[in-house]
Structures are given as structure tokens and as C-alpha cells.
Design a protein around this motif. Structure first.
Motif, PDB file in Angstrom:
ATOM      1  N   TRP A  23      30.711 -15.914  43.587  1.00 57.79           N
ATOM      2  CA  TRP A  23      29.921 -14.692  43.421  1.00 57.79           C
ATOM      3  C   TRP A  23      29.547 -14.089  44.767  1.00 57.79           C
ATOM      4  N   TRP A  24      29.339 -14.940  45.784  1.00 56.00           N
ATOM      5  CA  TRP A  24      29.002 -14.384  47.090  1.00 56.00           C
ATOM      6  C   TRP A  24      30.186 -13.621  47.677  1.00 56.00           C
ATOM      7  N   ALA A  25      31.418 -14.081  47.387  1.00 51.74           N
ATOM      8  CA  ALA A  25      32.607 -13.384  47.903  1.00 51.74           C
ATOM      9  C   ALA A  25      32.714 -11.980  47.319  1.00 51.74           C
ATOM     10  N   MET A  26      32.234 -11.815  46.080  1.00 54.26           N
ATOM     11  CA  MET A  26      32.259 -10.500  45.437  1.00 54.26           C
ATOM     12  C   MET A  26      31.487  -9.471  46.272  1.00 54.26           C
ATOM     13  N   LEU A  27      30.446  -9.911  46.955  1.00 50.80           N
ATOM     14  CA  LEU A  27      29.640  -9.007  47.777  1.00 50.80           C
ATOM     15  C   LEU A  27      30.104  -8.955  49.231  1.00 50.80           C
ATOM     16  N   VAL A  28      30.636 -10.076  49.733  1.00 51.24           N
ATOM     17  CA  VAL A  28      31.008 -10.176  51.145  1.00 51.24           C
ATOM     18  C   VAL A  28      32.405  -9.624  51.422  1.00 51.24           C
ATOM     19  N   VAL A  29      33.372  -9.920  50.560  1.00 50.28           N
ATOM     20  CA  VAL A  29      34.756  -9.492  50.808  1.00 50.28           C
ATOM     21  C   VAL A  29      34.862  -7.972  50.974  1.00 50.28           C
ATOM     22  N   PRO A  30      34.174  -7.163  50.159  1.00 51.67           N
ATOM     23  CA  PRO A  30      34.272  -5.708  50.352  1.00 51.67           C
ATOM     24  C   PRO A  30      33.449  -5.146  51.519  1.00 51.67           C
ATOM     25  N   LEU A  31      32.639  -5.966  52.190  1.00 55.21           N
ATOM     26  CA  LEU A  31      31.799  -5.449  53.278  1.00 55.21           C
ATOM     27  C   LEU A  31      32.561  -4.707  54.372  1.00 55.21           C
ATOM     28  N   PRO A  32      33.784  -5.112  54.714  1.00 55.63           N
ATOM     29  CA  PRO A  32      34.507  -4.333  55.731  1.00 55.63           C
ATOM     30  C   PRO A  32      34.677  -2.862  55.367  1.00 55.63           C
ATOM     31  N   ILE A  33      34.644  -2.550  54.084  1.00 61.00           N
ATOM     32  CA  ILE A  33      34.722  -1.147  53.658  1.00 61.00           C
ATOM     33  C   ILE A  33      33.540  -0.364  54.218  1.00 61.00           C
ATOM     34  N   LEU A  34      32.388  -1.020  54.313  1.00 59.21           N
ATOM     35  CA  LEU A  34      31.199  -0.363  54.864  1.00 59.21           C
ATOM     36  C   LEU A  34      31.125  -0.462  56.381  1.00 59.21           C
ATOM     37  N   VAL A  35      31.491  -1.616  56.918  1.00 56.13           N
ATOM     38  CA  VAL A  35      31.244  -1.906  58.329  1.00 56.13           C
ATOM     39  C   VAL A  35      32.315  -1.330  59.261  1.00 56.13           C
ATOM     40  N   LEU A  36      33.583  -1.529  58.936  1.00 57.12           N
ATOM     41  CA  LEU A  36      34.644  -1.176  59.882  1.00 57.12           C
ATOM     42  C   LEU A  36      34.777   0.325  60.146  1.00 57.12           C
ATOM     43  N   PRO A  37      34.736   1.187  59.128  1.00 53.19           N
ATOM     44  CA  PRO A  37      34.821   2.626  59.442  1.00 53.19           C
ATOM     45  C   PRO A  37      33.654   3.112  60.307  1.00 53.19           C
ATOM     46  N   VAL A  38      32.494   2.509  60.131  1.00 52.77           N
ATOM     47  CA  VAL A  38      31.340   2.876  60.952  1.00 52.77           C
ATOM     48  C   VAL A  38      31.566   2.405  62.385  1.00 52.77           C
ATOM     49  N   ALA A  39      32.018   1.158  62.547  1.00 55.10           N
ATOM     50  CA  ALA A  39      32.217   0.577  63.876  1.00 55.10           C
ATOM     51  C   ALA A  39      33.372   1.241  64.632  1.00 55.10           C
ATOM     52  N   PHE A  40      34.485   1.491  63.957  1.00 51.89           N
ATOM     53  CA  PHE A  40      35.662   2.022  64.628  1.00 51.89           C
ATOM     54  C   PHE A  40      35.657   3.541  64.770  1.00 51.89           C
ATOM     55  N   TYR A  41      35.126   4.226  63.769  1.00 47.10           N
ATOM     56  CA  TYR A  41      35.285   5.679  63.740  1.00 47.10           C
ATOM     57  C   TYR A  41      33.985   6.462  63.622  1.00 47.10           C
ATOM     58  N   GLY A  42      32.846   5.779  63.558  1.00 48.73           N
ATOM     59  CA  GLY A  42      31.562   6.460  63.461  1.00 48.73           C
ATOM     60  C   GLY A  42      31.350   7.189  62.143  1.00 48.73           C
ATOM     61  N   VAL A  43      31.971   6.710  61.085  1.00 46.90           N
ATOM     62  CA  VAL A  43      31.826   7.323  59.763  1.00 46.90           C
ATOM     63  C   VAL A  43      30.401   7.106  59.262  1.00 46.90           C
ATOM     64  N   GLU A  44      29.867   8.075  58.563  1.00 43.11           N
ATOM     65  CA  GLU A  44      28.535   7.973  57.968  1.00 43.11           C
ATOM     66  C   GLU A  44      28.551   6.876  56.895  1.00 43.11           C
ATOM     67  N   PRO A  45      27.710   5.841  57.008  1.00 44.08           N
ATOM     68  CA  PRO A  45      27.741   4.720  56.053  1.00 44.08           C
ATOM     69  C   PRO A  45      27.539   5.137  54.597  1.00 44.08           C
ATOM     70  N   LEU A  46      26.687   6.115  54.358  1.00 47.64           N
ATOM     71  CA  LEU A  46      26.418   6.531  52.981  1.00 47.64           C
ATOM     72  C   LEU A  46      27.676   7.064  52.285  1.00 47.64           C
ATOM     73  N   ALA A  47      28.577   7.654  53.046  1.00 44.27           N
ATOM     74  CA  ALA A  47      29.820   8.184  52.467  1.00 44.27           C
ATOM     75  C   ALA A  47      30.739   7.075  51.976  1.00 44.27           C
ATOM     76  N   LEU A  48      30.522   5.848  52.460  1.00 39.82           N
ATOM     77  CA  LEU A  48      31.388   4.727  52.109  1.00 39.82           C
ATOM     78  C   LEU A  48      30.880   3.906  50.933  1.00 39.82           C
ATOM     79  N   VAL A  49      29.639   4.149  50.532  1.00 36.97           N
ATOM     80  CA  VAL A  49      29.030   3.368  49.451  1.00 36.97           C
ATOM     81  C   VAL A  49      29.846   3.421  48.156  1.00 36.97           C
ATOM     82  N   PRO A  50      30.364   4.573  47.725  1.00 37.00           N
ATOM     83  CA  PRO A  50      31.150   4.574  46.480  1.00 37.00           C
ATOM     84  C   PRO A  50      32.371   3.645  46.539  1.00 37.00           C
TER      85      PRO A  50
END
Length: 150
Positions: free
Chosen positions: A104-131
Motif C-alpha cells: 500500500w505504501w508503494a501505491m503512494l510512493v511510486v507515483p511521487l516522481p510525477i509530482l517531484v521531477l517536473p518541478v525539479a527539472f522544469y519548474g512546473v507548478e506542482p498543483l498542475a501535476l496533482v491530477p
């Protein structure tokens, strides 16, 4: 335990319901056809992910899609994204079936790069990645729930 077709159907049902709910409850944020299709695809890929550590048709489908996306990234010169995707694709090989990928923890952790990497690499607004994160978590959840029920 459902096979890849069951997980695809479950994820499709979850994604379709989530998309319909988003449109009904948040009409100002209703996703158009392209965004909706991407969200459904993310949900479906996440539903297949827990079984990529086995020799299965689901794994073949999952990696065929990832290989096509990775090739597209390379052709477009997006080498950092291609490297990140390649790295992430190797992670399931670090465990055994029904190991960490079915937790169950992997269900929350595995998708985290969807939120973290675009912000770190490209400065994408985090809220836009929530969906996209939510779509991945819902797809993953559909897999774990179907495995638990069946």
C-alpha cells in the motif's frame, strides 16, 4: 487474482468514473479529450505496474508503452526524461512478485516522481501535476483492490 485484462478493465472503470466525477463536481476544471485521455492512460499504466515483476502479458504491454514513450523522448532530445523513465522502469526488478510492488505504501510512493521531477527539472507548478498523481494512485489502487478481492 485477475490477469492483465482484469486490471485494464478495473483501471479503465476507475479512470472513467474519476473523469466523470471530475467533470460533474468541478465543471470549471473538466478535462478536455486530450487531457482526459492522458489521465486514463496514466491510470491504466499504474494499474499494470504492480505486476511488471512477473513474466506476463501485462508486463509486455507496460514495457512496450514505456519503450515507445522513451523513444519519443529520445527523438525529441528530452534525454533527462528518457533517463528518468529508464531508471524507473528498472525498479521492479529489485524485488520479487507480490513484494514491494504490491504494498500500500508503494501505491503512494511510486507515483511521487510525477509530482517531484517536473518541478525539479522544469519548474512546473506542482498543483498542475496533482491530477496525474491522483490518476496514478487510483490506477495502482484499482490493482491492489482487485488482487485483494479476487
Amino acid at each position: 487474482m485477475p490477469g492483465y485484462k482484469g486490471h485494464l478493465a478495473g483501471a479503465g472503470l476507475v479512470a472513467g468514473c474519476a473523469w466523470a466525477a471530475l467533470g460533474a463536481w468541478l465543471p470549471a476544471h473538466e478535462p478536455g479529450p486530450l487531457l482526459g485521455s492522458v489521465l486514463v492512460a496514466v491510470c491504466v499504466l499504474a494499474a499494470l505496474f504492480p505486476d511488471v515483476d512477473t513474466d506476463s502479458k501485462g508486463r509486455g504491454l507496460f514495457y512496450a508503452i514505456l519503450a515507445a514513450v522513451d523513444l519519443g523522448l529520445l527523438v525529441r532530445g528530452q534525454y533527462r526524461w528518457a533517463a528518468v523513465l529508464g531508471f524507473a522502469a528498472m525498479l521492479p526488478a529489485l524485488g520479487h512478485h507480490r513484494g514491494w510492488t504490491h504494498s500500500w505504501w508503494a501505491m503512494l510512493v511510486v507515483p511521487l516522481p510525477i509530482l517531484v521531477l517536473p518541478v525539479a527539472f522544469y519548474g512546473v507548478e506542482p498543483l498542475a501535476l496533482v491530477p496525474f498523481y491522483v490518476a496514478a494512485v487510483l490506477g495502482y489502487l484499482s490493482h491492489l483492490a482487485l488482487d485483494a478481492l479476487l
